[in-house]
Design a protein around this motif. Structure first.
Motif, PDB file in Angstrom:
ATOM      1  N   PHE A   1      13.629   0.398  -3.234  1.00  0.00           N
ATOM      2  CA  PHE A   1      13.854  -0.104  -4.590  1.00  0.00           C
ATOM      3  C   PHE A   1      12.497  -0.374  -5.269  1.00  0.00           C
ATOM      4  O   PHE A   1      12.248   0.049  -6.392  1.00  0.00           O
ATOM      5  CB  PHE A   1      14.683  -1.398  -4.491  1.00  0.00           C
ATOM      6  N   ARG A   2      11.616  -1.058  -4.530  1.00  0.00           N
ATOM      7  CA  ARG A   2      10.292  -1.383  -5.092  1.00  0.00           C
ATOM      8  C   ARG A   2       9.451  -0.120  -5.279  1.00  0.00           C
ATOM      9  O   ARG A   2       8.734   0.004  -6.272  1.00  0.00           O
ATOM     10  CB  ARG A   2       9.555  -2.377  -4.176  1.00  0.00           C
ATOM     11  N   MET A   3       9.530   0.785  -4.304  1.00  0.00           N
ATOM     12  CA  MET A   3       8.753   2.025  -4.416  1.00  0.00           C
ATOM     13  C   MET A   3       9.181   2.810  -5.668  1.00  0.00           C
ATOM     14  O   MET A   3       8.336   3.361  -6.375  1.00  0.00           O
ATOM     15  CB  MET A   3       8.961   2.906  -3.171  1.00  0.00           C
ATOM     16  N   ALA A   4      10.477   2.821  -5.918  1.00  0.00           N
ATOM     17  CA  ALA A   4      10.983   3.548  -7.085  1.00  0.00           C
ATOM     18  C   ALA A   4      10.429   2.942  -8.371  1.00  0.00           C
ATOM     19  O   ALA A   4       9.966   3.656  -9.266  1.00  0.00           O
ATOM     20  CB  ALA A   4      12.509   3.498  -7.087  1.00  0.00           C
ATOM     21  N   LEU A   5      10.446   1.623  -8.442  1.00  0.00           N
ATOM     22  CA  LEU A   5       9.924   0.945  -9.642  1.00  0.00           C
ATOM     23  C   LEU A   5       8.416   1.187  -9.781  1.00  0.00           C
ATOM     24  O   LEU A   5       7.908   1.456 -10.868  1.00  0.00           O
ATOM     25  CB  LEU A   5      10.186  -0.563  -9.554  1.00  0.00           C
ATOM     26  N   ALA A   6       7.712   1.085  -8.645  1.00  0.00           N
ATOM     27  CA  ALA A   6       6.250   1.194  -8.682  1.00  0.00           C
ATOM     28  C   ALA A   6       5.792   2.594  -9.081  1.00  0.00           C
ATOM     29  O   ALA A   6       4.754   2.754  -9.727  1.00  0.00           O
ATOM     30  CB  ALA A   6       5.670   0.819  -7.321  1.00  0.00           C
TER      31      ALA A   6
ATOM     32  N   ALA B   1       3.026  -3.417  -7.987  1.00  0.00           N
ATOM     33  CA  ALA B   1       2.834  -2.050  -8.464  1.00  0.00           C
ATOM     34  C   ALA B   1       1.597  -1.995  -9.347  1.00  0.00           C
ATOM     35  O   ALA B   1       1.646  -2.425 -10.503  1.00  0.00           O
ATOM     36  CB  ALA B   1       4.059  -1.601  -9.246  1.00  0.00           C
ATOM     37  N   PRO B   2       0.461  -1.516  -8.816  1.00  0.00           N
ATOM     38  CA  PRO B   2      -0.769  -1.503  -9.620  1.00  0.00           C
ATOM     39  C   PRO B   2      -0.598  -0.660 -10.870  1.00  0.00           C
ATOM     40  O   PRO B   2       0.119   0.352 -10.852  1.00  0.00           O
ATOM     41  CB  PRO B   2      -1.789  -0.854  -8.682  1.00  0.00           C
ATOM     42  N   ILE B   3      -1.258  -1.066 -11.947  1.00  0.00           N
ATOM     43  CA  ILE B   3      -1.162  -0.302 -13.201  1.00  0.00           C
ATOM     44  C   ILE B   3      -2.538   0.224 -13.626  1.00  0.00           C
ATOM     45  O   ILE B   3      -2.735   1.416 -13.748  1.00  0.00           O
ATOM     46  CB  ILE B   3      -0.565  -1.154 -14.355  1.00  0.00           C
ATOM     47  N   MET B   4      -3.466  -0.710 -13.847  1.00  0.00           N
ATOM     48  CA  MET B   4      -4.742  -0.248 -14.406  1.00  0.00           C
ATOM     49  C   MET B   4      -5.906  -1.184 -14.084  1.00  0.00           C
ATOM     50  O   MET B   4      -5.721  -2.363 -13.800  1.00  0.00           O
ATOM     51  CB  MET B   4      -4.627  -0.145 -15.925  1.00  0.00           C
ATOM     52  N   GLN B   5      -7.106  -0.595 -14.108  1.00  0.00           N
ATOM     53  CA  GLN B   5      -8.335  -1.390 -14.061  1.00  0.00           C
ATOM     54  C   GLN B   5      -8.887  -1.352 -15.477  1.00  0.00           C
ATOM     55  O   GLN B   5      -9.117  -0.279 -16.036  1.00  0.00           O
ATOM     56  CB  GLN B   5      -9.330  -0.790 -13.066  1.00  0.00           C
ATOM     57  N   ARG B   6      -9.088  -2.526 -16.029  1.00  0.00           N
ATOM     58  CA  ARG B   6      -9.396  -2.596 -17.459  1.00  0.00           C
ATOM     59  C   ARG B   6     -10.822  -2.140 -17.773  1.00  0.00           C
ATOM     60  O   ARG B   6     -11.738  -2.314 -16.976  1.00  0.00           O
ATOM     61  CB  ARG B   6      -9.199  -4.034 -17.946  1.00  0.00           C
TER      62      ARG B   6
ATOM     63  N   LEU C   1       1.144   4.628  -4.394  1.00  0.00           N
ATOM     64  CA  LEU C   1       1.936   4.105  -5.511  1.00  0.00           C
ATOM     65  C   LEU C   1       1.613   4.830  -6.826  1.00  0.00           C
ATOM     66  O   LEU C   1       1.735   4.266  -7.912  1.00  0.00           O
ATOM     67  CB  LEU C   1       1.716   2.603  -5.655  1.00  0.00           C
ATOM     68  N   ALA C   2       1.177   6.098  -6.704  1.00  0.00           N
ATOM     69  CA  ALA C   2       0.860   6.867  -7.914  1.00  0.00           C
ATOM     70  C   ALA C   2       2.151   7.202  -8.668  1.00  0.00           C
ATOM     71  O   ALA C   2       3.221   7.299  -8.074  1.00  0.00           O
ATOM     72  CB  ALA C   2       0.136   8.150  -7.525  1.00  0.00           C
ATOM     73  N   PHE C   3       2.020   7.427  -9.962  1.00  0.00           N
ATOM     74  CA  PHE C   3       3.166   7.790 -10.801  1.00  0.00           C
ATOM     75  C   PHE C   3       3.700   9.147 -10.354  1.00  0.00           C
ATOM     76  O   PHE C   3       2.959  10.128 -10.288  1.00  0.00           O
ATOM     77  CB  PHE C   3       2.722   7.836 -12.265  1.00  0.00           C
TER      78      PHE C   3
END
Lengths: 310, 565
Positions: B331-336, B528-533, B381-383
């Motif tokens: 479930f988490r992997m799918a969201l991430a 779920a990592p998103i970005m490094q600003r 956890l890549a898109f």
């Protein structure tokens, strides 16, 4: 007169007490605390100890009593946002620029608006009247920050006639003053035109004309004076709103004013500054209303401020 | 009588006008003389070597008292005015400050640090900077009466007796710091602190001149005259909410290596106003926000600077209503993996922040021996829509659901609202049967809800306070203070624990243990990592030394900034 003012003063104190109480409890209902910026880095224990250090762990009624006791003695406390700075200093530092900007905008805007309204009424249904109307409609319907952006872009960045911001020399005050004066000017012009038209059509003006009184005398001595009453009425609240509501203009022109401070204190939950600025605005508002009421009597002697004889 | 009153009204109006004009004229003459003074001064001292940096700050400095500083603006200017044991050089390198870094002695167990101070460091008033000044500064910081958040956060559990002192069970004088002589400063630790270098450079650990501080009382650090500098600059003007001026401190021991003569800072809160001032030449450098980034991306003066702040999607496994779902790995992997991180950045920031699949930032810490970056990259956890949908189907099978509704908690600003909308559209489109209910609340309330675990999904970020991967890895240990996602993994906990204890004095093994821990958390989709600003700026070519941001503490090190026209 003295009795009237004394009575008003008592009402003012009661009003201020109610405002202070309501603001205090409403403020405490805001979610979060002044330590939100670093809340993620605090453990529950650390969080509790910070609340204790600033006396925020006590029951709200106890905090209220302590605050009110301090306020009665003139102690508004110290700011949480600006470490250890007295609230009175925080407010006084920022009040000057706001007051100056507000006063300049109000006075220039009101004078120009009154003139514009008068001219429009005198030249009723001519191109002068239509132009004046268009100016007034634009001034009322377009927000001041739009003018601010346009003025800054063209007069400062493109043509380099004025500095784009800051509050340093008189020249720095020109653009924010223009941006801010357009609204009061438009409002005054609208009110003045309408009232002047009404007054100019009234019997006593006809009588004066019949008696051969000069038109200048009719205009300035009789018509303008009566037409000013509604203008004065709107000028009262506008005085306060110009001082307190200049947030966007202050931000655009980097004016270190009180409007911006008020919003930032709410965002940072700087309780003492929220209370201090709210009380300041309330006092200003109440005092201005009193002045307006006193001015009515000055302009139109038929309005008796003592309220005794009718 | 009527005429008199009418006359009075006109007089009152005119008086108001005159008063307003007077106040302008007053400030006119005042400012005029000041300007004149400045002009004369600049005429007399304007040489080819005059180096003045004109920049803006988005807010006034909340405090110049080192122990109370806890925000970027304060850190930036406190670090320019004071100098601690060590200093953060451009890009985050830790160099000698008042203490000579090469001479620092560390006991074998890593619990005692002996710093040797240079003897030529002085305060602005000519007093020498001594070890006693550090003892006083550190004791003052941990004194609970002074309410320093950072002192407690950084010292408690690390420096001997700090926690007990902050709790009020011991006196500040019992803190594990001492001054055997004027130029030797000893720190006793409760457990080894492998990142002591960056720790010792932090703004909370600055020295203070006791006599001066006590003389100032409650006025300490409230105005330039109430501060005493021992750093490369001294504050000479500070007008609240308007701006401040720092001038080179000629008494600083390394003054010859400080290039700037002064730094003028103006408070500008509106991004467009900042840009206008840059365009007319009032500022040498300006930060860009929102649409400004795209509009200026092709400018030769445009720069994109990497930060060490990382943002991620939190999936709360301790959620009261949906914990069964959130605790399911698929479930988490799918969201991430189910949302496009690049599109997220375009919507939220519109700059070139980097999509990342990890949570310890790159360009932050390096291998103690090889110098290799901690972050070797990970694509767990890549898109990947297809992979996300596979995980989603597995989760549906395991949990036996066809449709599920989750709440997505976010702030109430325009940016936060567009993030909510983006996540809703993206995840609902990619994961069939998922409905996101967006909840937008003020930031303070979001913090409170996250703290109490009363949320299902939320976006949050983290910036480090010292240069060590553990500042990120420590976030997700079982029951940790910041673990508001309810993640728990024994292997992960064991690795973090060993990094804090037995591996504390073994840098290589410790580094690798932390890398391993991050890998475990990513494979578990703890977050779920998103970005490094990144920060976007426009900067004149002649401004040197501000092209990289420090990975922690103050963003830039003004000591090393230069103007080369």
């Amino acid at each position: 007169m003295a009795k009237y003012i004394l009575q008003r003063l008592i009402y003012m104190i009661i009003t201020l007490f109610i405002i202070a109480t309501a603001t205090f409890f409403l403020m405490k209902m805001l979610p979060g605390s002044p330590f939100d910026a670093n809340a993620q880095k605090m453990s529950e224990e650390q969080y509790e100890s910070m609340l204790e250090h600033y006396g925020l762990d006590e029951p709200v009624p106890v905090q209220y009593v302590k605050y009110m006791a301090g306020m009665v003695q003139g102690d508004l406390g110290v700011s949480f946002q600006y470490d250890n700075r007295a609230v009175t200093d925080v407010i006084l530092d920022r009040l000057g620029p706001s007051a100056q900007l507000g006063a300049q905008a109000l006075i220039i805007g009101a004078i120009l608006g009154i003139i514009l309204g008068m001219v429009a009424a005198i030249r009723h249904n001519t191109w002068v009247d239509y132009t004046s109307n268009v100016i007034a409609v634009i001034g009322i319907s377009i927000p001041s920050f739009v003018f601010a952006g346009i003025l800054q872009y063209y007069l400062a960045v493109q043509w380099r006639l004025f500095p784009p911001s800051f509050w340093e020399t008189p020249i720095h005050t020109v653009l924010p003053t223009i941006a801010l004066m357009i609204f009061p000017m438009a409002i005054c012009a609208r009110f003045m035109r309408t009232e002047m038209l009404e007054v100019l059509g009234s019997d006593y003006i006809e009588l004066a004309r019949a008696k051969g009184v000069s038109s200048n005398s009719i205009m300035f001595k009789h018509a303008m004076r009566n037409a000013l009453i509604p203008v004065i009425t709107v000028l009262g609240p506008m005085t306060v709103s110009l001082m307190t509501g200049t947030l966007v203009i202050e931000q655009i022109f980097a004016v270190p004013g009180i409007g911006e401070q008020f919003v930032s204190s709410i965002n940072t939950k700087d309780y003492p500054v929220i209370m201090g600025t709210t009380m300041l605005f309330s006092i200003l508002f109440i005092v201005v209303i009193l002045i307006v009421d006193l001015l009515y009597g000055l302009i139109d002697p038929r309005i008796r401020i003592s309220g005794g004889k009718k | 009588m009527r005429q008199n009153k009418w006359f009075l009204l006109v007089v009152a109006l005119l008086l108001g006008l005159v008063l307003a004009a007077c106040s302008t004229t007053g400030s006119d003459s005042e400012e005029g003389s000041e300007e004149e003074g400045n002009t004369n001064e600049s005429e007399s001292t304007q040489t080819d070597e005059e180096k003045v940096l004109n920049i803006a700050a988005t807010a006034d400095i909340p405090t110049m008292d080192p122990i109370m500083a806890e925000d970027n603006v304060s850190f930036q200017y406190v670090s320019a005015v004071y100098e601690g044991l060590y200093r953060i050089a451009t890009g985050g390198e830790i160099v000698s400050g008042v203490a000579n870094k090469d001479e620092t002695e560390i006991s074998e167990d890593g619990l005692t640090y002996t710093f040797h101070l240079r003897e030529d460091a002085t305060w602005e008033n000519g007093d020498p900077v001594t070890a006693q000044d550090f003892v006083y500064g550190w004791q003052r910081a941990i004194d609970p009466d002074n309410g320093s958040f950072y002192a407690n956060y950084l010292m408690s559990g690390k420096i001997k007796n700090a926690a007990e002192i902050y709790a009020g069970d011991m006196e500040p004088s019992e803190l594990g710091v001492s001054a055997p002589d004027d130029y030797t400063f000893v720190v006793e630790l409760e457990k080894a602190v492998p990142y002591m270098d960056s720790y010792a450079a932090f703004m909370t650990f600055l020295p203070l001149n006791q006599e001066f501080v006590e003389e100032q009382g409650e006025d300490f650090a409230l105005a330039p005259e109430n501060m005493l500098s021992n750093g490369p600059f001294k504050m000479t003007e500070w007008e609240t909410e308007s701006g401040w001026v720092l001038e080179k401190n000629e008494d600083y021991w390394d003054a010859e290596n400080v290039a700037l003569n002064s730094i003028n800072v103006k408070v500008i809160k509106d991004a467009d106003t900042g840009l206008s001032n840059y365009e007319v030449g009032e500022l040498d450098r300006v930060s860009l926000q929102g649409a400004q980034v795209k509009d200026n991306q092709t400018s030769p003066e445009f720069k994109s600077l990497t930060e060490t702040s990382v943002f991620w999607l939190k999936m709360n496994q301790a959620s009261a209503e949906k914990s069964e779902y959130m605790q399911n790995l698929n479930f988490r992997m799918a969201l991430a993996k189910g949302f496009d991180k690049q599109s997220y950045i375009d919507v939220a920031y519109g700059n070139d922040s980097e999509p990342v699949n990890y949570f310890v930032p790159h360009d932050f810490v390096q291998h103690p021996e090889t110098g290799e970056d901690f972050q070797t990259g990970s694509d767990v956890l890549a898109f990947d829509v297809e992979a996300a949908q596979e995980y989603w189907e597995k989760a549906k099978e395991e949990l036996g659901f066809e449709e599920v509704t989750l709440s997505f908690l976010s702030g109430d600003t325009d940016v936060s609202k567009s993030i909510s909308e983006f996540m809703k559209t993206e995840l609902e489109e990619n994961l069939e049967g998922l409905t996101l209910e967006t909840v937008n609340v003020p930031w303070a309330q979001q913090l409170e809800l996250m703290r109490k675990h009363e949320y299902e999904l939320a976006v949050s970020g983290w910036g480090p306070d010292y240069k060590d991967a553990i500042s990120f890895v420590d976030l997700w240990v079982t029951g940790g203070e910041n673990n508001d996602v309810g993640y728990s993994n024994e292997d992960y906990d064991a690795l973090v624990k060993s990094a804090k204890n037995e591996l504390a004095t073994k840098p290589v093994e410790r580094f690798e243990a932390l890398q391993q821990a991050e890998k475990i958390a990513l494979e578990d989709a703890a977050i779920a990592p998103i970005m490094q600003r990144k920060t976007s700026v426009l900067s004149k070519d002649y401004v040197k030394g501000m092209d990289t941001m420090n990975p922690f503490g103050n963003d830039y090190s003004f000591k090393y900034v230069d103007i080369q026209k």
